[in-house]
Design a protein around this motif. Sequence first.
Motif, PDB file in Angstrom:
ATOM      1  N   THR A   1       0.830  -1.210   0.000  1.00 24.27           N
ATOM      2  CA  THR A   1       0.000   0.000   0.000  1.00 24.27           C
ATOM      3  C   THR A   1       0.864   1.260   0.000  1.00 24.27           C
ATOM      4  OG1 THR A   1      -0.189  -0.095   2.417  1.00 24.27           O
ATOM      5  CG2 THR A   1      -1.934  -1.148   1.141  1.00 24.27           C
ATOM      6  N   TYR A   2       2.057   1.161  -0.569  1.00 21.45           N
ATOM      7  CA  TYR A   2       2.912   2.357  -0.614  1.00 21.45           C
ATOM      8  C   TYR A   2       2.328   3.379  -1.583  1.00 21.45           C
ATOM      9  CZ  TYR A   2       5.133   1.607  -5.219  1.00 21.45           C
ATOM     10  OH  TYR A   2       5.379   1.482  -6.552  1.00 21.45           O
ATOM     11  N   ILE A   3       2.700   4.633  -1.371  1.00 18.00           N
ATOM     12  CA  ILE A   3       2.237   5.710  -2.236  1.00 18.00           C
ATOM     13  C   ILE A   3       3.235   5.860  -3.375  1.00 18.00           C
ATOM     14  CG2 ILE A   3       1.711   8.176  -2.366  1.00 18.00           C
ATOM     15  CD1 ILE A   3       1.031   8.027   0.629  1.00 18.00           C
ATOM     16  N   GLY A   4       2.864   5.374  -4.538  1.00 14.24           N
ATOM     17  CA  GLY A   4       3.763   5.416  -5.682  1.00 14.24           C
ATOM     18  C   GLY A   4       3.196   4.592  -6.821  1.00 14.24           C
ATOM     19  N   GLU A   5       3.954   4.507  -7.910  1.00 15.21           N
ATOM     20  CA  GLU A   5       3.502   3.774  -9.088  1.00 15.21           C
ATOM     21  C   GLU A   5       3.292   2.302  -8.748  1.00 15.21           C
ATOM     22  OE1 GLU A   5       4.864   2.989 -13.737  1.00 15.21           O
ATOM     23  OE2 GLU A   5       6.191   4.046 -12.344  1.00 15.21           O
ATOM     24  N   ASN A   6       2.140   1.776  -9.151  1.00 14.34           N
ATOM     25  CA  ASN A   6       1.756   0.379  -8.932  1.00 14.34           C
ATOM     26  C   ASN A   6       1.487   0.049  -7.467  1.00 14.34           C
ATOM     27  OD1 ASN A   6       1.951  -0.119 -11.678  1.00 14.34           O
ATOM     28  ND2 ASN A   6       4.064  -0.855 -11.544  1.00 14.34           N
ATOM     29  N   GLY A   7       1.337   1.054  -6.618  1.00  8.65           N
ATOM     30  CA  GLY A   7       0.922   0.794  -5.245  1.00  8.65           C
ATOM     31  C   GLY A   7      -0.577   0.545  -5.182  1.00  8.65           C
TER      32      GLY A   7
END
Length: 326
Positions: free
Chosen positions: A153-159
């Motif tokens: 669930t990171y904030i970034g591309e493909n999250g």
Amino acid sequence: GAQKSLGSRIFTDEKTLQAWERYVTAVARRYKGRVSEWEVWNEPNYYAFNKNNATPEQYGELVKRTYKVIKDINPNLTVTGISTASVVYDWTKRVFETGAGKYLDAITIHPYDWSGSFRDKLWIDDANSIHKLMEEYGIGDKEVWATEFGFSTYIGENGYTRQEQYQNHVLGRAIAKAYKIYDKYVFYCLADRARRDEVEENWGIVDWYLAENNPYAAKESFIAMTAFSYFINQNSEIKQSDGEESIYSFLFDNKELGKNVLLLQSNNHDVNSAGGVKRTYNLGCPSVDVYDAYGNLINTVYSKNGEYSFVLTAEPIYVTGGFSGF
């Protein structure tokens, strides 16, 4: 004479392999009675854990020697391996070619999907390709375990959003059980770490364990997985499933609850974007209880003819009762 800096290298020369066997002996004896399952190496196909670029054949040799050492200590211990990062058919085939598959009690895989969208049909096809390969090498009777799997669930591309994380975990566990592609499903991992913009620090189903406020607070996935385990536990038996066009209906018999459980969920993105799709089921009973992904009772629905209609979306729902049809 053994190799140095071994933490991320697969052992290949004889002196280092002998040192490894002594290490495995010491560890297995130390944790005797406490650890019953052992996995040989972590993601040997991935450079971070195989910096000497050892071949699948060399990994196969490591597997065979490790298996023999552990079984000499206790033949009842479970030895697992392959443990590739994602499903990697060619790597796995080359390991099986060495005969190493017969030195494993279960085959393990870390079947991640790094696309940013859970591609359920590809996930199923990849797993089935490994089952077919196992049949070809005479080890089709062994279990296959997903010993790492998750959605960051990171904030970034493909999250993934936190909502997408639990929706995908519910669907993944249901598919694994209903289609019998993974006999065990292990979350990676329990807790998030500090940086929200780092992919490797946001796989958890609970929040950061060093957070000043509410460390280990449950993420939505933890609650949803608890509900899943209540409605569809280890003893639940799949009776029928339908996943055409990634619109899923799973019918389980939960003997502990003494009820049938119908899990409904869509992973068809076009359908979900349009608000879902309506499906009607002839369950053959006068009433059913409907629960949300967290196990909260939404409604008790009654029917004179035993038919019930539901709108299937990405959000899973559980329908329970004493069904006589589907």
